[in-house]
Structure formats: structure tokens, C-alpha cells
Design an enzyme around this catalytic site. Sequence first.
Site, PDB file in Angstrom:
ATOM      1  N   SER A 189      -2.058  -2.984  -5.192  1.00  0.00           N
ATOM      2  CA  SER A 189      -2.782  -3.057  -3.929  1.00  0.00           C
ATOM      3  C   SER A 189      -4.120  -2.335  -4.030  1.00  0.00           C
ATOM      4  CB  SER A 189      -1.955  -2.424  -2.812  1.00  0.00           C
ATOM      5  OG  SER A 189      -2.708  -2.310  -1.623  1.00  0.00           O
TER       6      SER A 189
ATOM      7  N   LYS B 293      -4.303 -15.364  -1.558  1.00  0.00           N
ATOM      8  CA  LYS B 293      -3.063 -14.954  -0.880  1.00  0.00           C
ATOM      9  C   LYS B 293      -3.262 -15.061   0.631  1.00  0.00           C
ATOM     10  CE  LYS B 293       0.034 -10.942  -0.458  1.00  0.00           C
ATOM     11  NZ  LYS B 293      -0.215 -10.555   0.953  1.00  0.00           N
TER      12      LYS B 293
ATOM     13  N   THR C 287      -6.767 -11.428  -0.862  1.00  0.00           N
ATOM     14  CA  THR C 287      -6.078 -11.551   0.420  1.00  0.00           C
ATOM     15  C   THR C 287      -7.038 -12.136   1.442  1.00  0.00           C
ATOM     16  OG1 THR C 287      -4.543  -9.749  -0.034  1.00  0.00           O
ATOM     17  CG2 THR C 287      -4.921 -10.301   2.271  1.00  0.00           C
TER      18      THR C 287
ATOM     19  N   SER D  13       1.769 -16.910   2.101  1.00  0.00           N
ATOM     20  CA  SER D  13       2.061 -15.572   2.614  1.00  0.00           C
ATOM     21  C   SER D  13       1.570 -15.449   4.044  1.00  0.00           C
ATOM     22  CB  SER D  13       1.364 -14.518   1.745  1.00  0.00           C
ATOM     23  OG  SER D  13       1.562 -13.214   2.257  1.00  0.00           O
TER      24      SER D  13
ATOM     25  N   TYR E 144      -9.213  -7.054  -1.035  1.00  0.00           N
ATOM     26  CA  TYR E 144      -9.860  -7.456   0.210  1.00  0.00           C
ATOM     27  C   TYR E 144     -11.362  -7.474  -0.082  1.00  0.00           C
ATOM     28  CZ  TYR E 144      -5.553  -6.026   2.683  1.00  0.00           C
ATOM     29  OH  TYR E 144      -4.255  -5.881   3.120  1.00  0.00           O
TER      30      TYR E 144
ATOM     31  N   ALA F 266       0.827  -1.208   0.000  1.00  0.00           N
ATOM     32  CA  ALA F 266       0.000   0.000   0.000  1.00  0.00           C
ATOM     33  C   ALA F 266       0.866   1.265   0.000  1.00  0.00           C
ATOM     34  CB  ALA F 266      -0.909   0.003   1.226  1.00  0.00           C
TER      35      ALA F 266
ATOM     36  N   HIS G 233       1.533 -12.231   5.137  1.00  0.00           N
ATOM     37  CA  HIS G 233       1.330 -10.778   5.046  1.00  0.00           C
ATOM     38  C   HIS G 233       2.594 -10.025   5.470  1.00  0.00           C
ATOM     39  CE1 HIS G 233      -2.442  -8.260   4.455  1.00  0.00           C
ATOM     40  NE2 HIS G 233      -1.518  -7.336   4.642  1.00  0.00           N
TER      41      HIS G 233
END
Length: 330
Positions: free
Chosen positions: A90, A202, A138, A224, A112, A63, A226
Site C-alpha cells: 500500500s 484497481k 487505485t 474491486s 493513488y 494500509a 475497495h
Amino acid sequence: MNPVHADYFAGGAGEERTLRDNLAAYDRLRIVPRVLRATGDRDLRTTLFGADLATPVLVAPTAFHLLAHPGGEAATAQGAAAAGTVMVVSMAATQPVEQIAAAGGPLWFQLYPQPDLEFTASLVKRAETAGCRALVVTADSPVFGRRERDRRNGFTDLPDGLACENMRDDTGRVRDIEMDPALGWDRIGWLRGITGLPILIKGILHPADARLAVRHGVDGVIVSNHGGRQLDGAIATIDALPAVAEAVGGRIPVLVDGGIRRGADVLIALARGAAAVLVGRPVIDALAVGGADGVRDQLRTLTAELDHAMALAGAKRPADLTPDLVAVAG
């Protein structure tokens, strides 16, 4: 870069155990090279979801690039394009996906899923229209991670004049990104019903979730945690990768991010089952120092290091990298 913003990019959740372990896990692994393999010139080209890439090193979704450089995400996209690879945009980008796409090069879009399905659908359509070639969902964020550096610094919002531009709705209002604890596999099926883009999940760390991803018809998974920014104490991604790759069994591509800093790290990840890797913080650091050229040079350096490591390990192509080339240091 403003030290508060530098802390935002560098930091992780809680005591940052997972953040540190993502790096330390690579230090616990060693390459076991083969010799007399007559590799000649190596070939690092990689194809993912119809995109022919010069390298298996992709740009992870991160981000707020305008906090790092005035060129923002568009400069990152320009650098990635020059290096012949994909940038994952992102949802929390500080420039709109349309502006980022204008920089050229293949893009994927990170999502998201929002509780407002109508807005989510419009955002997916917007990414499609801009030319994004895959959707990266995500899944590791039912709630927001406790990032103590940001709490100490009082960094709770973007500076005046900046916004998450992909969250701007058709009225011009910028919505807050909502983490959704009710998010489940049914939403993945819903997404499949509204888009023809390949869908990657992800945030996969457990092999059971990898098997579920295959069962639910997703097109790829990204191992991942994060970047250590969500659950502190979660397993390092390179340690989780082999079991996830085994669970998937080659049916869909497995990618990995977290802790990758050198070309030898990329080699280890590919040998442990990844089709490609994604890097985040090194790209942000390069953007801050050199803009688009810095991003290009960072990605080219990682690729050159990978090429060199493959020559020394006896591999001509990424597909030649197998688990027997990696050992745990004693």
C-alpha cells in the site's frame, strides 16, 4: 489489537451495505461439480507479469500494518513470500517500501496518483528501485469514503510515531495522501510514459470501464469496490466480475478482491473469470494474531482449501475452472 484500530480494518463506508454484500454474494452462489475428471494432483501454480507463484491467492493492498502487529508490512511480506505469492504494498504503508522489499518475495506497488506529478513520478521510481514488479493504480477514490466507524471513534490520524512512510519526500516531510477528483484516463497515459512496469487498474466494476482499460493499454484490471470502504451501495465484486471478464475478453488478466474468506470462494472467483484473487482483511487478522507466520499460514490454508475444492469440483488447474461450474442458489 486496539479496538479502534480493529474497527478501522473491519469497517466500511456508510451503513456498510457493500461491505456485507461482498460476503453475502458468495453465499448466493453454489459450485456445480464435475465428476470422473481424473484430476490427480492439482497444480495451482500461477504466472502473473513474469512472476511464477505457488497460488492464485495474492495479498491485497491494505494500509497501516503496524497498527496490527509490531512486524508491520515487512512481516506481511515475509509471510507472503513463504506462501509463494505476491504482496501488493500500500502507498499508505507504515513502513517504507525499501524495508518491505528487504523481507523478500515478489511485490507490486499500489498507487493513488497524486496531483503533484513530480512527487508521483519520484514515488513510482522509488517503487521500481525497491524491486516492485507492477504498479496497481487505485481508481475508485476521487474522494475519501465516509467511514462512520472511524468518525465515531475519532480515528482521524495515525498514533504518534507512525506515518505513511512512502509519502515521505526528499526533504523528510510526510505528505498527506490527496484524493484527486480530477484524475482521468490521461493520467494513466502519463504513468505509462514514466514507467515500464505493468500497470493494473484497481476499482473496476463497470464493463465499460474494463473496455476503456484495454483501449488505454493497461496490463490488467482488478475488480474491486475497495472492500466496501468507498461507495456504500456499490455492487458486490463477485457479482460484477462476470461482466468485466466478458468485456475484457481474455486480452488482459482480470483479478478480483472483496469478500473472499474460504478456498471455495477462490474457486468461484476463478470460475467466474478471475486469473487470481486478492485478500485483505483475512491477512490483517492473521498478521495481528501470528505475525509473519500467521500470514503464511492463512495464505497456505486458503490455498489448501482451494486445492481440496478443485479436487471435488473436478479441476486440475485454475484454467480448468469455467463459468458453468457456478450457479446462483435458488
